[in-house]
Structure formats: structure tokens, C-alpha cells
Write an enzyme that holds these catalytic residues in place. Structure first.
Site, PDB file in Angstrom:
ATOM      1  N   THR A  31     -29.905   1.476   6.602  1.00  0.00           N
ATOM      2  CA  THR A  31     -28.474   1.265   6.404  1.00  0.00           C
ATOM      3  C   THR A  31     -27.737   2.545   6.823  1.00  0.00           C
ATOM      4  O   THR A  31     -28.353   3.615   6.916  1.00  0.00           O
ATOM      5  CB  THR A  31     -28.206   0.948   4.915  1.00  0.00           C
ATOM      6  OG1 THR A  31     -29.055   1.789   4.117  1.00  0.00           O
ATOM      7  CG2 THR A  31     -28.509  -0.500   4.600  1.00  0.00           C
TER       8      THR A  31
ATOM      9  N   GLY B 159     -23.367   9.475  25.506  1.00  0.00           N
ATOM     10  CA  GLY B 159     -23.783   8.788  24.277  1.00  0.00           C
ATOM     11  C   GLY B 159     -24.622   9.687  23.367  1.00  0.00           C
ATOM     12  O   GLY B 159     -25.253   9.208  22.427  1.00  0.00           O
TER      13      GLY B 159
ATOM     14  N   LYS C 106     -30.006  17.597   6.468  1.00  0.00           N
ATOM     15  CA  LYS C 106     -31.463  17.621   6.701  1.00  0.00           C
ATOM     16  C   LYS C 106     -32.105  18.829   6.001  1.00  0.00           C
ATOM     17  O   LYS C 106     -33.196  18.724   5.430  1.00  0.00           O
ATOM     18  CB  LYS C 106     -31.745  17.659   8.205  1.00  0.00           C
ATOM     19  CG  LYS C 106     -31.391  16.339   8.901  1.00  0.00           C
ATOM     20  CD  LYS C 106     -31.425  16.504  10.404  1.00  0.00           C
ATOM     21  CE  LYS C 106     -31.056  15.218  11.125  1.00  0.00           C
ATOM     22  NZ  LYS C 106     -30.674  15.460  12.521  1.00  0.00           N
TER      23      LYS C 106
HETATM   24  N1  LIG Z   1     -30.042   6.470  15.345  1.00  0.00           N
HETATM   25  C1  LIG Z   1     -31.016   7.362  15.168  1.00  0.00           C
HETATM   26  O1  LIG Z   1     -31.635   7.866  16.115  1.00  0.00           O
HETATM   27  C2  LIG Z   1     -31.409   7.752  13.770  1.00  0.00           C
HETATM   28  C3  LIG Z   1     -32.415   8.711  13.551  1.00  0.00           C
HETATM   29  C4  LIG Z   1     -32.814   9.011  12.232  1.00  0.00           C
HETATM   30  C5  LIG Z   1     -32.173   8.385  11.174  1.00  0.00           C
HETATM   31  N2  LIG Z   1     -31.167   7.485  11.427  1.00  0.00           N
HETATM   32  C6  LIG Z   1     -30.519   6.839  10.273  1.00  0.00           C
HETATM   33  O2  LIG Z   1     -30.924   5.455  10.271  1.00  0.00           O
HETATM   34  C7  LIG Z   1     -29.873   4.671   9.706  1.00  0.00           C
HETATM   35  C8  LIG Z   1     -29.529   3.535  10.647  1.00  0.00           C
HETATM   36  O3  LIG Z   1     -29.034   4.048  11.864  1.00  0.00           O
HETATM   37  P1  LIG Z   1     -28.510   3.037  12.998  1.00  0.00           P
HETATM   38  O4  LIG Z   1     -28.223   3.883  14.160  1.00  0.00           O
HETATM   39  O5  LIG Z   1     -29.448   1.888  13.124  1.00  0.00           O
HETATM   40  O6  LIG Z   1     -27.156   2.514  12.313  1.00  0.00           O
HETATM   41  P2  LIG Z   1     -26.313   1.208  12.688  1.00  0.00           P
HETATM   42  O7  LIG Z   1     -26.586   0.821  14.110  1.00  0.00           O
HETATM   43  O8  LIG Z   1     -24.932   1.458  12.259  1.00  0.00           O
HETATM   44  O9  LIG Z   1     -26.946   0.050  11.764  1.00  0.00           O
HETATM   45  C9  LIG Z   1     -26.745  -0.023  10.394  1.00  0.00           C
HETATM   46  C10 LIG Z   1     -27.143  -1.413   9.903  1.00  0.00           C
HETATM   47  O10 LIG Z   1     -26.954  -1.447   8.503  1.00  0.00           O
HETATM   48  C11 LIG Z   1     -26.280  -2.668   8.168  1.00  0.00           C
HETATM   49  N3  LIG Z   1     -25.557  -2.568   6.913  1.00  0.00           N
HETATM   50  C12 LIG Z   1     -24.367  -1.936   6.656  1.00  0.00           C
HETATM   51  N4  LIG Z   1     -24.013  -2.126   5.364  1.00  0.00           N
HETATM   52  C13 LIG Z   1     -24.993  -2.899   4.821  1.00  0.00           C
HETATM   53  C14 LIG Z   1     -25.173  -3.459   3.534  1.00  0.00           C
HETATM   54  N5  LIG Z   1     -24.304  -3.264   2.547  1.00  0.00           N
HETATM   55  N6  LIG Z   1     -26.271  -4.229   3.326  1.00  0.00           N
HETATM   56  C15 LIG Z   1     -27.180  -4.448   4.305  1.00  0.00           C
HETATM   57  N7  LIG Z   1     -27.053  -3.960   5.551  1.00  0.00           N
HETATM   58  C16 LIG Z   1     -25.959  -3.185   5.799  1.00  0.00           C
HETATM   59  C17 LIG Z   1     -25.333  -2.905   9.339  1.00  0.00           C
HETATM   60  O11 LIG Z   1     -24.909  -4.256   9.302  1.00  0.00           O
HETATM   61  P3  LIG Z   1     -23.961  -4.897  10.441  1.00  0.00           P
HETATM   62  O12 LIG Z   1     -24.873  -5.090  11.624  1.00  0.00           O
HETATM   63  O13 LIG Z   1     -23.526  -6.165   9.815  1.00  0.00           O
HETATM   64  O14 LIG Z   1     -22.870  -3.908  10.681  1.00  0.00           O
HETATM   65  C18 LIG Z   1     -26.269  -2.547  10.484  1.00  0.00           C
HETATM   66  O15 LIG Z   1     -27.085  -3.654  10.782  1.00  0.00           O
HETATM   67  C19 LIG Z   1     -28.710   5.631   9.442  1.00  0.00           C
HETATM   68  O16 LIG Z   1     -28.715   5.982   8.096  1.00  0.00           O
HETATM   69  C20 LIG Z   1     -29.012   6.828  10.334  1.00  0.00           C
HETATM   70  O17 LIG Z   1     -28.490   8.035   9.813  1.00  0.00           O
HETATM   71  C21 LIG Z   1     -30.796   7.145  12.679  1.00  0.00           C
END
Ligand SMILES: NC(=O)c1ccc[n+]([C@@H]2O[C@H](COP(=O)([O-])OP(=O)(O)OC[C@H]3O[C@@H](n4cnc5c(N)ncnc54)[C@H](OP(=O)(O)O)[C@@H]3O)[C@@H](O)[C@H]2O)c1
Length: 344
Positions: free
Chosen positions: A94, A205, A223
Site C-alpha cells: 500500500t 521517471g 530508511k
Molecule cells: N516503487 C518502488 O520501486 C518501491 C520500492 C520499495 C518500496 N516501495 C513501496 O511499496 C509500496 C507500493 O508502491 P507502488 O509503487 O506499488 O505504489 P502504487 O503504485 O501507488 O500502488 C499502491 C496500491 O495500493 C492500493 N491502495 C491504496 N489504498 C488502499 C487501501 N486503503 N486498501 C487497499 N489497497 C490500497 C492502491 O489502490 P488503487 O489501485 O485503487 O489506487 C494501489 O493499488 C509503497 O509503500 C512504496 O513506498 C516501492
């Protein structure tokens, strides 16, 4: 292993693709992995026998909304799935909220309270409540993997927990934010101003349209606090960190550093001052002789000083959503191999 995936954004989708591509290795590790439920912010999917992975892959590849799947129900209640889904493992991806920890904090609390193992990439709950969540996991005899929260592929937590076992950590120093490092590197290599380098990172990006968390040093601080609390069993918060970012550095300063054999890096550091731990995030001039000198571009690294094992630097690990998903899978496989992350 019956798995629920909470969050189906970039990392959630990459996780599904990854477990499909890596199914042979997963099986070789003795795991028969089934995705029984997926939630986004608007509802979820549930199939007691496991959602067919090829159907999920088709949904991802065709950019179709999961809402169109026969398994999707906008009224599906996460609490129902936690109570009745017979889940072994939940993957929490999330969005990170460093102020409240929500929505991940509530989900992780409920899952651990039910004795369900959790691996998470959501930094908010771990930043704010790691010790409480760890105690809850211990009480309910389950496990909590947080490797994805501190640099994804970079094995910062695992190195500290497993490979430094028995040693005292005397200092931690890391380049923990790939976006800031990329910007500084562009200023150094291509003589760009801060604004030019930031715009380039945004076009590619690498930086978000609102880059405050990265360039302001808050992501590094988040972190750093997580690594520090996890490895030194402490309870620091962001308020305990002196934080400054990279936006004030000029290309002239960076070029002068380069001409005198130094590179600037945004460094998160924990060191002891008069018996107390001091946590800082600030730009530092790094000399050629420091192992952080070669951490360029989007790269990250963490350096541990210890009393008995010497200085150890872990550097690299790919950036992006697939490596982040791979770090979640790494925790799952290591849990299956018997590593109890919360007892270290
Ligand atoms: N991107 C990276 O490389 C990376 C690396 C390490 C850690 N992270 C961490 O991993 C997490 C996810 O990153 P991401 O890039 O995948 O984010 P994202 O693309 O914004 O995806 C977040 C997901 O969470 C869902 N969500 C939001 N509120 C929710 C709720 N109340 N209940 C259930 N689901 C909910 C969203 O739903 P909707 O689709 O309906 O909006 C979306 O599907 C973040 O915390 C980020 O800091 C990311």
C-alpha cells in the site's frame, strides 16, 4: 502457501509477474504459492482455491482494470478475508504514509494479530510502529519481513540482521535514496544545475512530480530510522533525525569537489556521540578512499562499522518495481527456510 496481496499498484503488479516468472524457483524452495486474494483501494478479488495466475498476468499485460475480473467484488471486506481466508502470508504494498502509517498499519496489525506472516514494502507502519508490530508478531507466533522498506533490492536489513550477527554495530552510513544520488551525479558528470538535473530525472521517471520526500532527505531519513531501529532495537522517530536535503547545492560546489577528488553524496548516518546515538541526513563530501565514493547514479549502498567484523559495505541492487517485488519474494523464501526476522 496461501497469499493475500494488499495493494495492486506498480509493485503489486510486478510481484504477480515475478511469482509467475519465478514459479520454478519458488517450487524448488518448497513453496506451493497461491494468490487467494488481492485488494486495491476500491475492493478486492478472492478465490478460495487460488486466483489463476495466467488470468492475472493477462489483466496486467492488457492494462485491464482488476475491477473487470469475475473474481473482483467492490464490496469485498478485507476483514472477512483475514478472518476466513485461511491465509499463510500477506504481502503489503500500500502507499507509504510517514505521518499516519495508514492504510498499511491497520492491515498489518490485524494480520499479525491473527498470526498471519507479513512481508511489506510499505515504509510507514515500520517507521512508526516497528517495535509494536514485532512484539505482536512474536506474541502470535508469526513473522514480519521488512527488507523491501529500506532500499528494495539492497540487502541492508538482512545484512545487518544475519551477516553481522554477534557483532556490535558502531556506525551506519548509507546512500539510501537513488533519486537524489542520480541528481547529484548528473550535476557532477554533465555539469547541470540542480534544477536541470531534477527536471531530467522527472522526465525519465526517476523523480516524482512532487520530489520533496526524495530531495528533502525525508526518504533517506525514513530508511535510516527503520534500519537503525531494526538493527539496534531502538525506538527513534523522524523527529530524532537532523535532516537536510540536496536542493541548495550548486553545480560550482559540486564541480569544485570533483576537481579536488571528492564527490558529494546525500548520506544518512547513525553514529555515537558521547554515548548517545546521533542520526543525521546531510550532503557529505566523500573522498576517493571511502567505499561510498563509487555509489553513482541511481545506485544505493549501506556501510556498517562493527567492533569485531570490521567495516562492511553492501552496494548496488537494481532499482525499480521488479527488484522491489523481488525483495518481497526474498523475504518469503527466507521465511520458508526458517529465518525468523523478528527474533534477531
Ligand atoms: N516503487 C518502488 O520501486 C518501491 C520500492 C520499495 C518500496 N516501495 C513501496 O511499496 C509500496 C507500493 O508502491 P507502488 O509503487 O506499488 O505504489 P502504487 O503504485 O501507488 O500502488 C499502491 C496500491 O495500493 C492500493 N491502495 C491504496 N489504498 C488502499 C487501501 N486503503 N486498501 C487497499 N489497497 C490500497 C492502491 O489502490 P488503487 O489501485 O485503487 O489506487 C494501489 O493499488 C509503497 O509503500 C512504496 O513506498 C516501492
Amino acid at each position: 502457501m496461501r497469499v493475500a496481496l494488499i495493494g495492486f499498484g506498480n509493485v503489486g503488479k510486478a510481484f504477480i509477474r515475478l511469482i509467475y516468472d519465478k514459479r520454478a524457483i519458488i517450487e524448488k524452495n518448497g513453496i506451493s504459492l497461491e494468490i487467494i486474494s488481492i485488494f486495491n483501494s476500491r475492493g478486492g478479488m478472492y478465490c478460495h482455491k487460488g486466483i489463476p495466475l495466467n488470468e492475472l498476468i493477462d489483466t496486467i499485460e492488457s492494462n485491464d482494470a482488476i475491477e473487470n475480473s469475475a473474481f473482483y467484488n467492490s464490496l469485498l471486506d478485507i476483514d472477512y478475508v483475514i478472518e476466513n481466508g485461511n491465509i499463510d502470508m500477506a504481502v503489503i504494498v500500500t502507499p507509504t504514509n510517514i505521518i499516519t502509517g495508514e492504510p498499511g498499519l491497520t492491515y498489518i496489525t490485524k494480520l499479525l494479530s491473527k498470526g498471519i506472516n507479513v512481508v511489506t514494502g510499505d515504509k510507514g507502519p515500520i517507521l512508526l510502529k516497528y517495535n509494536e508490530l514485532k512484539s505482536l508478531a512474536k506474541k502470535n507466533n508469526c513473522n514480519l519481513g521488512i527488507g523491501c522498506t529500506t532500499g528494495g533490492a539492497l540487502p541492508s536489513i538482512n545484512t545487518g540482521l544475519i551477516d553481522l550477527a554477534g557483532a556490535n554495530i558502531t556506525e551506519i552510513k548509507g546512500v539510501l535514496n537513488g533519486t537524489s544520488n542520480y541528481i547529484i551525479n548528473e550535476m557532477e558528470e554533465n555539469n547541470l544545475t540542480f534544477q536541470e538535473a531534477l527536471t531530467k530525472a522527472q522526465v525519465l521517471g526517476i523523480a516524482e512530480s512532487n520530489p520533496t520526500l526524495d530531495i528533502g532527505g525525508y526518504d533517506t531519513a525514513t530508511k535510516l530510522v527503520i534500519i537503525f531501529n531494526a538493527l539496534l532495537t531502538n525506538n527513534k522517530t523522524l523527529k530524532d533525525v537532523s535532516i537536510s536535503g540536496i536542493s541548495k547545492i550548486t553545480k560550482e560546489e559540486i564541480q569544485f569537489g570533483k576537481s579536488t577528488g571528492y564527490k558529494y553524496k546525500l548520506v544518512g548516518k547513525c553514529k555515537q556521540v558521547c554515548g548517545d546515538w546521533e542520526l543525521t541526513v546531510a550532503l557529505e563530501k566523500i573522498s576517493f578512499y571511502d567505499s561510498l565514493y563509487n555509489v553513482d547514479g541511481k545506485n544505493k549502498a549501506v556501510q556498517f562499522k562493527t567492533d569485531t567484523l570490521g567495516d562492511i559495505t553492501v552496494m548496488g541492487g537494481a532499482s525499480g518495481t521488479t527488484p522491489a517485488a523481488a525483495s518481497l519474494l526474498r523475504d518469503i523464501i527466507n521465511m520458508k527456510k526458517g529465518i525468523n526476522f523478528i527474533d534477531y
